[in-house]
Design an enzyme around this catalytic site. Structure first.
Site, PDB file in Angstrom:
ATOM      1  N   ASP A  23       0.795  -1.181   0.030  1.00 53.01           N
ATOM      2  CA  ASP A  23       0.029   0.005   0.154  1.00 53.01           C
ATOM      3  C   ASP A  23       1.001   1.236  -0.129  1.00 53.01           C
ATOM      4  O   ASP A  23       2.056   1.182   0.231  1.00 53.01           O
ATOM      5  CB  ASP A  23      -0.913  -0.054   1.236  1.00 53.01           C
ATOM      6  CG  ASP A  23      -1.901   1.084   1.256  1.00 53.01           C
ATOM      7  OD1 ASP A  23      -2.431   1.374   0.137  1.00 53.01           O
ATOM      8  OD2 ASP A  23      -2.329   1.660   2.339  1.00 53.01           O
ATOM      9  N   GLU A  25       0.998   5.717   0.817  1.00 51.90           N
ATOM     10  CA  GLU A  25       0.605   6.830   1.493  1.00 51.90           C
ATOM     11  C   GLU A  25       1.005   8.078   0.963  1.00 51.90           C
ATOM     12  O   GLU A  25       2.159   8.276   0.555  1.00 51.90           O
ATOM     13  CB  GLU A  25       0.577   6.988   3.005  1.00 51.90           C
ATOM     14  CG  GLU A  25      -0.105   5.837   3.829  1.00 51.90           C
ATOM     15  CD  GLU A  25      -1.383   5.794   3.684  1.00 51.90           C
ATOM     16  OE1 GLU A  25      -2.337   6.401   3.105  1.00 51.90           O
ATOM     17  OE2 GLU A  25      -1.885   4.196   3.733  1.00 51.90           O
ATOM     18  N   ASP A  82      -2.365   2.931  -6.248  1.00 52.51           N
ATOM     19  CA  ASP A  82      -0.669   2.417  -5.995  1.00 52.51           C
ATOM     20  C   ASP A  82      -0.002   2.271  -7.264  1.00 52.51           C
ATOM     21  O   ASP A  82       1.366   2.629  -7.149  1.00 52.51           O
ATOM     22  CB  ASP A  82      -0.808   1.169  -5.070  1.00 52.51           C
ATOM     23  CG  ASP A  82      -1.881   1.523  -3.607  1.00 52.51           C
ATOM     24  OD1 ASP A  82      -1.459   2.374  -3.024  1.00 52.51           O
ATOM     25  OD2 ASP A  82      -2.667   0.672  -3.609  1.00 52.51           O
ATOM     26  N   TYR A 149      -2.050   2.587  11.598  1.00 52.43           N
ATOM     27  CA  TYR A 149      -3.050   2.744  10.590  1.00 52.43           C
ATOM     28  C   TYR A 149      -2.376   2.335   9.385  1.00 52.43           C
ATOM     29  O   TYR A 149      -2.968   1.554   8.666  1.00 52.43           O
ATOM     30  CB  TYR A 149      -3.444   4.191  10.409  1.00 52.43           C
ATOM     31  CG  TYR A 149      -4.237   4.319   9.029  1.00 52.43           C
ATOM     32  CD1 TYR A 149      -5.674   3.803   8.950  1.00 52.43           C
ATOM     33  CD2 TYR A 149      -3.797   4.800   7.922  1.00 52.43           C
ATOM     34  CE1 TYR A 149      -6.064   3.800   7.680  1.00 52.43           C
ATOM     35  CE2 TYR A 149      -4.347   5.060   6.984  1.00 52.43           C
ATOM     36  CZ  TYR A 149      -5.605   4.547   6.619  1.00 52.43           C
ATOM     37  OH  TYR A 149      -6.384   4.555   5.553  1.00 52.43           O
ATOM     38  N   ASP A 153      -3.128  -1.219   6.836  1.00 52.29           N
ATOM     39  CA  ASP A 153      -3.833  -1.220   5.436  1.00 52.29           C
ATOM     40  C   ASP A 153      -3.169  -2.435   4.675  1.00 52.29           C
ATOM     41  O   ASP A 153      -3.609  -2.905   3.598  1.00 52.29           O
ATOM     42  CB  ASP A 153      -3.222  -0.208   4.667  1.00 52.29           C
ATOM     43  CG  ASP A 153      -4.371   0.998   4.983  1.00 52.29           C
ATOM     44  OD1 ASP A 153      -5.515   0.750   5.593  1.00 52.29           O
ATOM     45  OD2 ASP A 153      -4.274   1.917   4.573  1.00 52.29           O
TER      46      ASP A 153
HETATM   47 MN    MN Z   1      -3.468   3.194   2.871  1.00 53.04          MN
END
Ligand code: MN
Length: 204
Positions: A23, A25, A82, A149, A153
Site C-alpha cells: 500500500d 500513502e 498504488d 494505521y 492497510d
Molecule cells: Mn493506505
C-alpha cells in the site's frame, strides 16, 4: 507482530518468499501533484515494513527490486492508484497484481461497499479503523497512530485474498479477475498519461 519503519529504503532480505501486500500513502490523490510519502509492505507472516521518503529521495534500490520482482504477486486494495504512484515516483511496474477491490466487486455483487474496511469486515471478520486515513503523511516524524494505521492497510490482505480467491472460483470469475489484474498496470499508465477521468471503453 511488529511494525518496522525505515527511512528511504528497505533493508535486504526482510521478506519470506511468496506474495507481498503493498500500500502507499501520499500527500493526496493526484500523482502529478501529490508526492509519495510512505510505502507499506507485508509478507503475511505477522510483521509490517514501512518505508518513509523525504521529498525527492526515491533511489530505494532494495524496495524497487522487491516491487519489480515478477516472481512475487503484489496484493493491493485499489491497485490502480498504488501502481500509478509507484510508477510515477519509483519508476517500477509493481506486479503481478491481485487487487482485493476488483475481486470484491466481482464477487460481492450484492453490495456497493467495496472500501477496505467493509471488504475486510465481511471476508475475514476484521474491523480496521480508518481514523488516520486523511493525515499529513509528509511529516518528518509519523505518529504511532499513523504507523499503526498505515501497517493495518497491508496487515490483512493475504487473509482476504484467500477468501476472495475461493469466492471468485465459486462464481466462475477467476479468469475475468485475472484479466482485470493483468490490465491494471496499463490502467495506471493511462491515468498518468492523461486519461484518468475518461473510460476509453465507453461509447462516448
Ligand atoms: Mn493506505
Amino acid at each position: 507482530m511488529t511494525v518496522h519503519l525505515y527511512e528511504r529504503d528497505l533493508p535486504a532480505d526482510v521478506f519470506a518468499p511468496g506474495p507481498i501486500a503493498v500500500d502507499t500513502e501520499t500527500m493526496g490523490l493526484n500523482p502529478a501533484r501529490d508526492r509519495l510519502c510512505l510505502v507499506q509492505l507485508a509478507d503475511g507472516r505477522g510483521d509490517e515494513h514501512l518505508v518513509r521518503f523525504p521529498p525527492g529521495d526515491y533511489a530505494a534500490p532494495v524496495l524497487k527490486a522487491v516491487l519489480a520482482d515478477r516472481s512475487r504477486v503484489k496484493l493491493y486494495h485499489f491497485a490502480r492508484f498504488d501502481l500509478a504512484v509507484l510508477r510515477a515516483y519509483l519508476g517500477v511496474e509493481a506486479g503481478p497484481v491481485f487487487c482485493t477491490k476488483i475481486a470484491s466487486k466481482l464477487v460481492r455483487t450484492y453490495t456497493d461497499r467495496h472500501g477496505l474496511k467493509d471488504m475486510l469486515k465481511e471476508t475475514i471478520g476484521v474491523d480496521v479503523s480508518k481514523a488516520q486515513q486523511s493525515s499529513d503523511w509528509g511529516a518528518p516524524v509519523l505518529s504511532d497512530a499513523q504507523k499503526d494505521y498505515a501497517a493495518s492497510d497491508v496487515r490483512y490482505l493475504h487473509r482476504a485474498v484467500e477468501v476472495l480467491t475461493e469466492r471468485l472460483a465459486r462464481e466462475g470469475r477467476t479468469a475475468l479477475a485475472q484479466a482485470c489484474f493483468d490490465f491494471l498496470p496499463w490502467r495506471a499508465d493511462l491515468d498518468l498519461a492523461g486519461w484518468a477521468e475518461s473510460d476509453i471503453f465507453a461509447h462516448l
